[in-house]
Design a protein around this motif. Structure first.
Motif, PDB file in Angstrom:
ATOM      1  N   LEU A  86      40.442  40.253  32.751  1.00  0.00           N
ATOM      2  CA  LEU A  86      41.987  40.721  33.252  1.00  0.00           C
ATOM      3  C   LEU A  86      42.833  38.782  33.321  1.00  0.00           C
ATOM      4  N   ALA A  87      43.586  39.193  32.383  1.00  0.00           N
ATOM      5  CA  ALA A  87      44.026  38.065  31.708  1.00  0.00           C
ATOM      6  C   ALA A  87      44.842  37.304  33.139  1.00  0.00           C
ATOM      7  N   ALA A  88      45.639  38.084  33.802  1.00  0.00           N
ATOM      8  CA  ALA A  88      47.019  38.012  34.867  1.00  0.00           C
ATOM      9  C   ALA A  88      46.404  37.043  36.076  1.00  0.00           C
ATOM     10  N   THR A  89      45.221  37.397  36.058  1.00  0.00           N
ATOM     11  CA  THR A  89      44.168  36.545  37.272  1.00  0.00           C
ATOM     12  C   THR A  89      43.028  35.775  37.248  1.00  0.00           C
ATOM     13  N   GLY A  90      42.543  35.602  35.903  1.00  0.00           N
ATOM     14  CA  GLY A  90      41.389  34.511  34.768  1.00  0.00           C
ATOM     15  C   GLY A  90      40.517  35.640  35.377  1.00  0.00           C
ATOM     16  N   THR A  91      40.488  36.838  35.595  1.00  0.00           N
ATOM     17  CA  THR A  91      39.069  37.460  36.179  1.00  0.00           C
ATOM     18  C   THR A  91      37.920  38.047  35.074  1.00  0.00           C
ATOM     19  N   LEU A  92      36.691  37.955  35.621  1.00  0.00           N
ATOM     20  CA  LEU A  92      35.459  38.238  33.960  1.00  0.00           C
ATOM     21  C   LEU A  92      34.900  40.461  35.577  1.00  0.00           C
ATOM     22  N   VAL A  93      35.317  40.778  34.273  1.00  0.00           N
ATOM     23  CA  VAL A  93      34.434  42.281  34.709  1.00  0.00           C
ATOM     24  C   VAL A  93      33.302  42.743  34.271  1.00  0.00           C
ATOM     25  N   VAL A  94      32.129  42.408  35.246  1.00  0.00           N
ATOM     26  CA  VAL A  94      30.748  42.180  35.025  1.00  0.00           C
ATOM     27  C   VAL A  94      30.540  43.813  35.537  1.00  0.00           C
ATOM     28  N   VAL A  95      29.794  44.839  34.652  1.00  0.00           N
ATOM     29  CA  VAL A  95      28.926  45.729  35.042  1.00  0.00           C
ATOM     30  C   VAL A  95      26.933  45.308  34.867  1.00  0.00           C
ATOM     31  N   PRO A  96      26.646  45.033  36.039  1.00  0.00           N
ATOM     32  CA  PRO A  96      25.445  44.747  35.979  1.00  0.00           C
ATOM     33  C   PRO A  96      24.438  45.870  36.091  1.00  0.00           C
ATOM     34  N   ASP A  97      23.680  45.822  35.176  1.00  0.00           N
ATOM     35  CA  ASP A  97      22.389  46.863  34.276  1.00  0.00           C
ATOM     36  C   ASP A  97      21.502  46.186  35.154  1.00  0.00           C
ATOM     37  N   ALA A  98      20.459  47.282  34.676  1.00  0.00           N
ATOM     38  CA  ALA A  98      18.569  46.721  34.834  1.00  0.00           C
ATOM     39  C   ALA A  98      18.744  46.064  34.075  1.00  0.00           C
ATOM     40  N   HIS A  99      18.746  45.526  33.209  1.00  0.00           N
ATOM     41  CA  HIS A  99      18.589  44.210  32.677  1.00  0.00           C
ATOM     42  C   HIS A  99      19.511  43.506  32.624  1.00  0.00           C
ATOM     43  N   ALA A 100      20.466  43.357  32.880  1.00  0.00           N
ATOM     44  CA  ALA A 100      20.941  41.976  33.507  1.00  0.00           C
ATOM     45  C   ALA A 100      21.770  42.713  35.426  1.00  0.00           C
ATOM     46  N   PRO A 101      21.075  42.018  36.054  1.00  0.00           N
ATOM     47  CA  PRO A 101      21.670  42.996  37.573  1.00  0.00           C
ATOM     48  C   PRO A 101      22.020  41.476  38.319  1.00  0.00           C
ATOM     49  N   LEU A 157      45.170  44.162  35.871  1.00  0.00           N
ATOM     50  CA  LEU A 157      43.586  45.182  36.520  1.00  0.00           C
ATOM     51  C   LEU A 157      44.327  46.284  35.962  1.00  0.00           C
ATOM     52  N   HIS A 158      45.834  46.697  36.087  1.00  0.00           N
ATOM     53  CA  HIS A 158      45.832  48.467  36.272  1.00  0.00           C
ATOM     54  C   HIS A 158      45.742  48.018  34.896  1.00  0.00           C
ATOM     55  N   SER A 159      46.021  47.337  33.694  1.00  0.00           N
ATOM     56  CA  SER A 159      45.951  48.132  32.574  1.00  0.00           C
ATOM     57  C   SER A 159      44.749  47.952  31.932  1.00  0.00           C
ATOM     58  N   ALA A 160      42.977  47.514  32.446  1.00  0.00           N
ATOM     59  CA  ALA A 160      42.062  47.605  32.561  1.00  0.00           C
ATOM     60  C   ALA A 160      41.670  48.612  32.904  1.00  0.00           C
ATOM     61  N   VAL A 161      42.240  49.434  34.452  1.00  0.00           N
ATOM     62  CA  VAL A 161      41.855  50.925  34.819  1.00  0.00           C
ATOM     63  C   VAL A 161      42.406  51.993  34.088  1.00  0.00           C
ATOM     64  N   ALA A 162      43.609  51.740  32.748  1.00  0.00           N
ATOM     65  CA  ALA A 162      43.746  52.738  31.899  1.00  0.00           C
ATOM     66  C   ALA A 162      43.306  52.767  30.906  1.00  0.00           C
ATOM     67  N   ARG A 188      53.737  55.862  41.229  1.00  0.00           N
ATOM     68  CA  ARG A 188      54.492  54.857  41.933  1.00  0.00           C
ATOM     69  C   ARG A 188      53.606  53.612  41.086  1.00  0.00           C
ATOM     70  N   ILE A 189      52.931  53.071  41.420  1.00  0.00           N
ATOM     71  CA  ILE A 189      51.953  52.337  40.974  1.00  0.00           C
ATOM     72  C   ILE A 189      51.950  52.193  39.338  1.00  0.00           C
ATOM     73  N   ASP A 190      51.984  53.488  38.330  1.00  0.00           N
ATOM     74  CA  ASP A 190      51.980  53.233  36.883  1.00  0.00           C
ATOM     75  C   ASP A 190      53.724  52.350  36.943  1.00  0.00           C
ATOM     76  N   ALA A 191      54.987  52.844  37.276  1.00  0.00           N
ATOM     77  CA  ALA A 191      55.961  52.100  37.560  1.00  0.00           C
ATOM     78  C   ALA A 191      56.049  50.928  38.040  1.00  0.00           C
ATOM     79  N   HIS A 192      55.873  50.790  38.747  1.00  0.00           N
ATOM     80  CA  HIS A 192      55.379  49.226  39.257  1.00  0.00           C
ATOM     81  C   HIS A 192      55.184  48.423  38.041  1.00  0.00           C
ATOM     82  N   TYR A 193      53.903  48.884  37.847  1.00  0.00           N
ATOM     83  CA  TYR A 193      52.958  48.110  36.849  1.00  0.00           C
ATOM     84  C   TYR A 193      53.661  47.269  35.463  1.00  0.00           C
TER      85      TYR A 193
END
Length: 252
Positions: A146-161, A184-189, A31-36
């Motif tokens: 994420l273009a739709a919302t202007g959102t950066l997806v950042v994954v912190p790690d030991a070098h850049a927490p 977001l749905h596109s990024a998850v997929a 249902r989520i896939d169909a919505h997006y």
């Protein structure tokens, strides 16, 4: 009210609407896939091409009071170094183990030698005062956007927490245009989050802001009061930081 009876009724409705053989979770995913998919048809003109995604991404970030600049892969390090110098930045926190951080450090040495760089190499307990009192800006590389919302997806790690994007008053984030997703749905997929999400994933949609005090918006109360975003264009290969973060996320 969340009661066992309410949950049972919700699951029963999901089971009733699910295709034959599909579990409630699979039915919800469908249902989520169909919505997006339907929404993407409606927004195709806005988000279908990379140029359109960049424009929407920039539009949404600027609406949230971020400063967005598009630059080519060869040009961005020198341009950013010069801009940091013009802004009066004296000390920059960054990760030089990645190609982007190393390129910026080299550009600073050439174009803005007065700016000192600091890596996150020591336990925070040993340099907390230095971090909070002397670091003017932090530089991070986003996994994607994420273009739709202007959102950066950042994954912190030991070098850049997370501290790198949270404590300094200015946060500079670099994102490669070829990692911008429609939503977001596109990024998850596309990034296959279902196969193993990172243990710490941060989404940033502008500088820190709050309206707790007299319902007046104030910037910088709980994090950086300014956000610069560098969108690297004309890069056909996925950048090293995204590859590293994706591998770390799958491993974790």
């Amino acid at each position: 009210m969340d009661t066992p009876g309410a949950r049972a009724r919700m699951l029963e409705r999901l089971r009733a609407s699910a295709p034959s053989g599909a579990s409630p979770v699979e039915a919800l995913d469908q249902r989520i896939d169909a919505h997006y998919a339907q929404r993407r048809e409606h927004d195709a003109a806005i988000l279908a091409t990379q140029a359109a995604r960049i424009a929407q991404f920039q539009r949404m970030l600027e609406a949230a009071h971020a400063d967005v600049v598009c630059a080519s892969a060869p040009a961005w390090p020198a341009a950013l170094a010069q801009r940091l110098a013009a802004a009066g930045v004296k000390r920059l926190l960054l990760d030089t183990t990645g190609s982007e951080g190393a390129a910026l450090a080299a550009a600073l040495h050439q174009h803005a030698p007065a700016i000192a760089t600091r890596t996150y190499a020591d336990p925070i307990e040993t340099w907390k005062s230095e971090l909070f009192d002397t670091i003017d800006a932090g530089f991070t590389v986003a996994r994607s956007g994420l273009a739709a919302t202007g959102t950066l997806v950042v994954v912190p790690d030991a070098h850049a927490p997370r501290t790198v994007s949270l404590v300094p008053p200015l946060h500079i984030a670099l994102v490669h245009a070829n990692t911008l997703h429609a939503d977001l749905h596109s990024a998850v997929a596309a990034e296959r989050w279902g196969d193993g999400m990172p243990t710490n994933l941060v989404m940033i949609s502008g500088p820190s802001k709050t309206s707790d005090i007299q319902q007046t918006t104030a910037y910088g109360a709980h994090g950086p009061r300014a956000l610069w975003v560098i969108v690297v264009t004309g890069d056909d290969t996925t950048h090293s930081q995204a590859n590293s973060n994706a591998a770390n996320g799958a491993a974790q």
